[in-house]
Scaffold this active site. Structure first.
Site, mmCIF file in Angstrom:
data_model
loop_
_atom_site.group_PDB
_atom_site.id
_atom_site.type_symbol
_atom_site.label_atom_id
_atom_site.label_comp_id
_atom_site.label_asym_id
_atom_site.label_seq_id
_atom_site.Cartn_x
_atom_site.Cartn_y
_atom_site.Cartn_z
ATOM 1 N N SER A 158 -3.925 10.791 12.142
ATOM 2 C CA SER A 158 -2.730 9.398 11.447
ATOM 3 C C SER A 158 -2.807 9.353 10.281
ATOM 4 O O SER A 158 -3.942 8.871 9.968
ATOM 5 C CB SER A 158 -1.690 9.283 12.936
ATOM 6 O OG SER A 158 -0.044 8.776 12.359
ATOM 7 N N TYR A 184 -2.665 2.005 18.224
ATOM 8 C CA TYR A 184 -2.546 3.306 17.229
ATOM 9 C C TYR A 184 -3.392 3.707 16.821
ATOM 10 O O TYR A 184 -4.026 4.907 16.603
ATOM 11 C CB TYR A 184 -1.130 3.539 17.823
ATOM 12 C CG TYR A 184 -0.359 5.358 17.070
ATOM 13 C CD1 TYR A 184 -1.092 6.396 18.363
ATOM 14 C CD2 TYR A 184 -0.352 5.772 16.147
ATOM 15 C CE1 TYR A 184 -1.111 6.936 17.744
ATOM 16 C CE2 TYR A 184 -0.313 6.963 15.744
ATOM 17 C CZ TYR A 184 -0.201 7.691 16.755
ATOM 18 O OH TYR A 184 -0.128 9.217 16.365
#
Length: 305
Positions: A158, A184
């Site tokens: 990501s 994350y």
């Protein structure tokens, strides 16, 4: 190394990327294949003739998804197997049950920006799921990948990797304050570093490994994101799930990237170095070979306990 580019871009779909590709006789595993871009990734691979296994937490949802893929592609070689990435026993069992070669492994499943949650080992849950689970799965399936000859591993990362390097001295937020997006981001950087190291370690086995940013796609992945954050993203160039799956499918199946390994892609092209944008490019630390080796060693040690 020259930058890899393709005729495809931000708006390309998985179906467009895989058009004309023949995967008959190839076997693929897609983690998280029952939701979001995992469904479209699996559908594209099945449409090209691959045998596809959906490795999922919710097998009932997996069976419904498999039935839909079979109906839309006409390929009845779509299967479902249980996999809980945060559970070492489940990961090990999946790998041990696998029989025969594996040509494509798409490490797609993930959790994003959740409140602090820990596994039974005390590991931070996002890192355990997004990185350690997939690391254990890939290493457990190494022999099957090597047996295939020319196998491909695809790690869905990501742009959030730009938020954080991997903190090897405190992976699980035991000494620093927990922040969901930093956790994350760290896990997504780990996905890239895994591809970098796997590319080096497994080259002699004919295995290639790459990572990617799929783009912004509205899926259940955002279930922990605040309404305020979602509102701030309103102007973001969102993709459909079919568009979001395209870069995964490119790296999993396209002849345009034959032999390419250890790189990070976005919008179906190799990413440029990160600039000022928080949404595009690849961080230098995510491609650092020394960091990749250290993370691999730490991951092996954690999973061996």
């Amino acid at each position: 190394m020259s930058r890899i580019t393709t005729p495809f871009g931000h708006d390309s779909t998985a179906a467009q990327v895989i058009a004309g590709v023949d995967l008959a006789g190839r076997r693929a595993v897609v983690t998280g294949g029952a939701s979001g871009i995992g469904v479209e990734t699996a559908r594209a691979l099945a449409s090209a003739g691959a045998e596809v296994t959906l490795a999922v937490r919710n097998t009932a949802a997996g069976e419904r998804t498999a039935a839909g893929i079979i109906e839309t592609t006409g390929n009845n070689h779509v299967f479902v197997a249980p996999l809980e990435l945060a559970d070492r026993t489940s990961v090990r069992a999946f790998a041990e049950r696998w029989d025969g070669p594996l040509h494509i492994l798409v490490n797609n499943a993930g959790v994003m920006a959740e409140p602090l949650n820990r596994t039974i080992e005390g590991w931070e849950h996002q890192f355990a799921t997004n990185h350690l689970g997939h690391f254990g799965l890939a290493t457990g399936l190494h022999d099957a990948l090597a047996q295939a000859g020319g196998a491909r591993i695809v790690s869905v990362s990501s742009s959030a990797h730009l938020r954080s390097d991997v903190h090897l001295d405190d992976l699980h937020f035991e000494r620093r304050e927990y922040e969901p997006w930093l956790a994350y981001g760290q896990s997504k950087t780990a996905n890239v570093l895994f591809a970098v190291e796997a590319a080096k370690r497994w080259a002699s086995d004919g295995i290639v490994a790459n990572a990617l940013m799929p783009g912004g796609i509205r899926t259940a992945l955002q279930r922990y994101v605040s309404p305020e954050q979602l509102k701030a993203w309103e102007e973001f160039p969102w993709k459909t799930t079919a568009q979001g799956a395209s870069t995964s499918v490119l790296l999993a199946a396209s002849p345009l990237v034959d032999g390419i390994t250890g790189r990070y892609f976005e919008d179906n092209n190799e990413a440029l170095p990160a600039g000022d944008s928080e949404y595009s490019g690849v961080a230098e630390y995510a491609l650092d070979p020394e960091s990749a080796t250290r993370l691999w060693e730490v991951s092996e040690e954690l999973l061996s306990r």
